[in-house]
Design an enzyme around this catalytic site. Structure first.
Site, PDB file in Angstrom:
ATOM      1  N   TYR A   1      -0.366 -21.400   5.890  1.00 31.30           N
ATOM      2  CA  TYR A   1       0.163 -21.054   4.609  1.00 31.30           C
ATOM      3  C   TYR A   1      -0.976 -20.059   3.743  1.00 31.30           C
ATOM      4  O   TYR A   1      -1.783 -19.697   2.731  1.00 31.30           O
ATOM      5  CB  TYR A   1       0.900 -21.802   3.908  1.00 31.30           C
TER       6      TYR A   1
ATOM      7  N   LYS B   1      -2.947   4.288   4.209  1.00 33.03           N
ATOM      8  CA  LYS B   1      -3.432   5.754   4.196  1.00 33.03           C
ATOM      9  C   LYS B   1      -4.947   5.217   5.108  1.00 33.03           C
ATOM     10  O   LYS B   1      -4.962   4.961   6.273  1.00 33.03           O
ATOM     11  CB  LYS B   1      -3.564   6.543   2.677  1.00 33.03           C
TER      12      LYS B   1
ATOM     13  N   ASP C   1      -9.881   4.218  -6.943  1.00 30.54           N
ATOM     14  CA  ASP C   1      -7.937   4.703  -6.180  1.00 30.54           C
ATOM     15  C   ASP C   1      -8.765   4.819  -4.899  1.00 30.54           C
ATOM     16  O   ASP C   1      -8.717   6.504  -4.646  1.00 30.54           O
ATOM     17  CB  ASP C   1      -6.814   5.351  -6.544  1.00 30.54           C
TER      18      ASP C   1
ATOM     19  N   ARG D   1       7.228  19.958  -2.678  1.00 33.26           N
ATOM     20  CA  ARG D   1       6.527  19.966  -4.230  1.00 33.26           C
ATOM     21  C   ARG D   1       6.417  20.838  -4.901  1.00 33.26           C
ATOM     22  O   ARG D   1       5.539  21.025  -5.436  1.00 33.26           O
ATOM     23  CB  ARG D   1       5.154  19.184  -3.892  1.00 33.26           C
TER      24      ARG D   1
HETATM   25  C1  LIG Z   1       0.219   6.272  -1.706  1.00 30.33           C
HETATM   26  C2  LIG Z   1      -1.042   6.198  -2.372  1.00 30.33           C
HETATM   27  C3  LIG Z   1      -0.699   5.474  -3.329  1.00 30.33           C
HETATM   28  C4  LIG Z   1      -0.034   3.729  -3.433  1.00 30.33           C
HETATM   29  O1  LIG Z   1      -0.130   3.347  -2.313  1.00 30.33           O
HETATM   30  P1  LIG Z   1       1.704   2.268  -1.764  1.00 30.33           P
HETATM   31  O2  LIG Z   1       0.773   2.011  -0.831  1.00 30.33           O
HETATM   32  O3  LIG Z   1       1.954   3.501  -1.872  1.00 30.33           O
HETATM   33  O4  LIG Z   1       1.616   1.873  -2.860  1.00 30.33           O
HETATM   34  C5  LIG Z   1      -2.235   5.346  -4.978  1.00 30.33           C
HETATM   35  N1  LIG Z   1      -2.725   5.967  -5.162  1.00 30.33           N
HETATM   36  C6  LIG Z   1      -2.385   6.850  -4.479  1.00 30.33           C
HETATM   37  C7  LIG Z   1      -3.838   8.002  -4.296  1.00 30.33           C
HETATM   38  C8  LIG Z   1      -2.304   7.176  -2.576  1.00 30.33           C
HETATM   39  O5  LIG Z   1      -2.012   8.725  -1.960  1.00 30.33           O
END
Ligand SMILES: *Cc1c(COP(=O)(O)O)cnc(C)c1O
Length: 459
Positions: free
Chosen positions: A73, A259, A216, A383
């Site tokens: 945990y 990703k 991001d 899209r």
């Molecule tokens: C997929 C994605 C997210 C969100 O991530 P999740 O794992 O699906 O919650 C944020 N930003 C970008 C550019 C993404 O492709």
């Protein structure tokens, strides 16, 4: 001898059989799915290009890591490994594991945004913007104009427009801007990268005004590859060196592990600032779990730690980008209209040009996605006008881009699969004149693209 393609830097140890179907079977499937590829069962799909999110094939080393899951945990050793990997590869001091990218976006938004703040970004991403807005933030797009033109060639179409960023600072004041969100690469612009030069300049402008830079980092390895390929001075640097330099211009990042970290589930928030990290740990226990596992099992953190190292291997990313480009170029050479330049994770078909005889009200991209499934069992995603939905007064948006996305999962498909996809699209293009559009017969009130149903227009 001309090199046709960059061959796979891996071999196959486990195989997953996929559905080989007849046209009659697919006709029944697509009808039952209301001509919406989101409503097709995975078991009925031959090649699934719906998304590259969580669809990655893990390596034997990652699978072995699952067996070394420490499900304590508190203080799991896998968390230590993950934190070390993030520090080593990204350079950030603190890691907060989350169930996926949006979990990290939720926490970041809550600890940084005050009602009425502005968050500039290089185009939006759906979940990222949703979390900013739910926490009282106002999103501002500061990407360069070229990004909004599907056919415009530009090596770094994801770049931030410094004048737009400066104009926002002048307009609202730097104290109303907690951070700038820099996506590397930009998903909604077609997987387009940001240059190192741009990152450096953006970082300087932001930090001169005490504005933080939050990445991001979801597709940061793909971005690093494009810098190596296209930017002067980076050709001889390793992907690891480039990525580390990119991240050095920021104060932290959100990451969807589904990703570029090569796992099926998971994510993290990484930070350098100790105060912010303390705030994040207070929230993670409410929304995700203990700070040392957040939203993940120990085994999944181990797979992600290992995936992070595998993702910066040049041969891996060289193959991934090349495979994507192979498909795009094959289509382009056959005269198929696609978005240029070809990005890091997907090829986008311009359905408006493909089916120029179908008006946007009759859903050319939705039609093309359905036709592609019918033709060869390949699943893609609309899209365009369906995804764009309606504004709050119920008026339909008419987006400029009417696209079909062919997203390539990591390490999953071969070049023969890409050939099947390309040949099938070329065939559809040659016979495009006979195809009729669709009529929407069921429309849900929100995020309609997921569950809307259609019927073919009769001839
Ligand atoms: C997929 C994605 C997210 C969100 O991530 P999740 O794992 O699906 O919650 C944020 N930003 C970008 C550019 C993404 O492709």
């Amino acid at each position: 001898m001309e090199k046709k393609y960059v061959a796979e830097p891996y071999k196959i140890k486990v195989v997953e059989p996929i559905a080989v179907t007849t046209r009659e079977q697919r006709e029944a499937v697509i009808k039952k799915a209301g001509y919406n590829t989101f409503l097709i069962d995975s078991a009925d799909v031959y090649i699934d290009l719906l998304t590259d999110s969580g669809t990655t094939a893990m390596s034997d080393h990652q699978w072995a890591g699952l067996m070394e899951g420490d499900e304590a945990y508190a203080g799991s050793k896998n968390f230590m490994h993950l934190q070390e990997a993030v520090k080593d590869v990204f350079g950030f001091k603190y890691t907060v594991p989350t169930h996926q990218g949006r979990g990290a976006e939720n926490i970041l938004s809550k600890i940084t945004i005050t009602e009425g703040d502005y968050i500039p970004g290089n185009m939006y991403f759906t979940t990222t913007r949703a979390h900013q807005e739910m926490n009282g933030g106002i999103f501002r797009d500061v990407i360069i104009d070229e990004a909004h033109d599907a056919m415009k060639d530009h090596p770094f179409k994801g770049n931030i427009d410094l004048d737009k960023f400066q104009a926002l600072i002048d307009e609202v004041g730097a104290d109303k801007i907690p951070y700038i969100c820099v996506a590397v690469t930009v998903n909604l612009a077609g997987g387009q990268p940001v240059s190192m030069e741009n990152l450096k300049t953006v970082s300087k402008l932001a930090h001169d005004h005490d504005i933080k830079v939050m990445f991001d980092a979801t597709r940061c390895v793909e971005n690093a590859y494009f810098i190596k390929e296209r930017e002067a001075g980076y050709h001889d640097k390793t992907i690891a060196e480039i990525l580390k330099e990119m991240m050095s211009y920021g104060d932290g990042c959100t990451m969807s592990g589904k990703k570029d970290c090569l796992v099926n589930i998971g994510g993290f928030l990484a930070l350098n600032d100790e105060d912010l990290y303390q705030k994040a740990t207070q929230l993670v226990v409410v929304y995700e779990g203990m700070p040392s596992y957040g939203g993940m099992a120990g085994r999944d953190m181990e797979a992600m730690a290992r995936g992070i190292y595998e993702s910066i291997d040049y041969h891996y990313i060289h193959h991934r980008i090349s495979q994507c480009r192979y498909l795009g170029e094959k289509l382009s050479e056959a005269g198929i209209p696609i978005v240029k330049p070809i990005g890091g994770h997907a090829v986008f078909l311009d359905a408006r040009a493909f089916y120029s005889h179908i008006p946007q009200e009759e859903f050319p991209a939705q039609t093309l996605a359905a036709q592609l499934y019918l033709q060869s069992g390949v699943r893609s995603m609309e899209r365009g006008i369906v995804s764009a939905g309606r504004d709050k007064n119920g008026n339909q948006y008419y987006p400029k881009l009417e696209l079909v996305r062919l997203t390539i999962p990591r390490r999953v498909y071969t070049y023969s699969h890409m050939d099947v996809v390309a040949d099938s699209i070329i065939d559809l293009y040659e016979n495009r004149g006979n195809v009729k559009g669709l009529k929407m017969i069921y429309e849900p009130p929100v995020l309609r693209f997921f569950t809307a149903r259609f019927q073919p227009l009769s001839s």
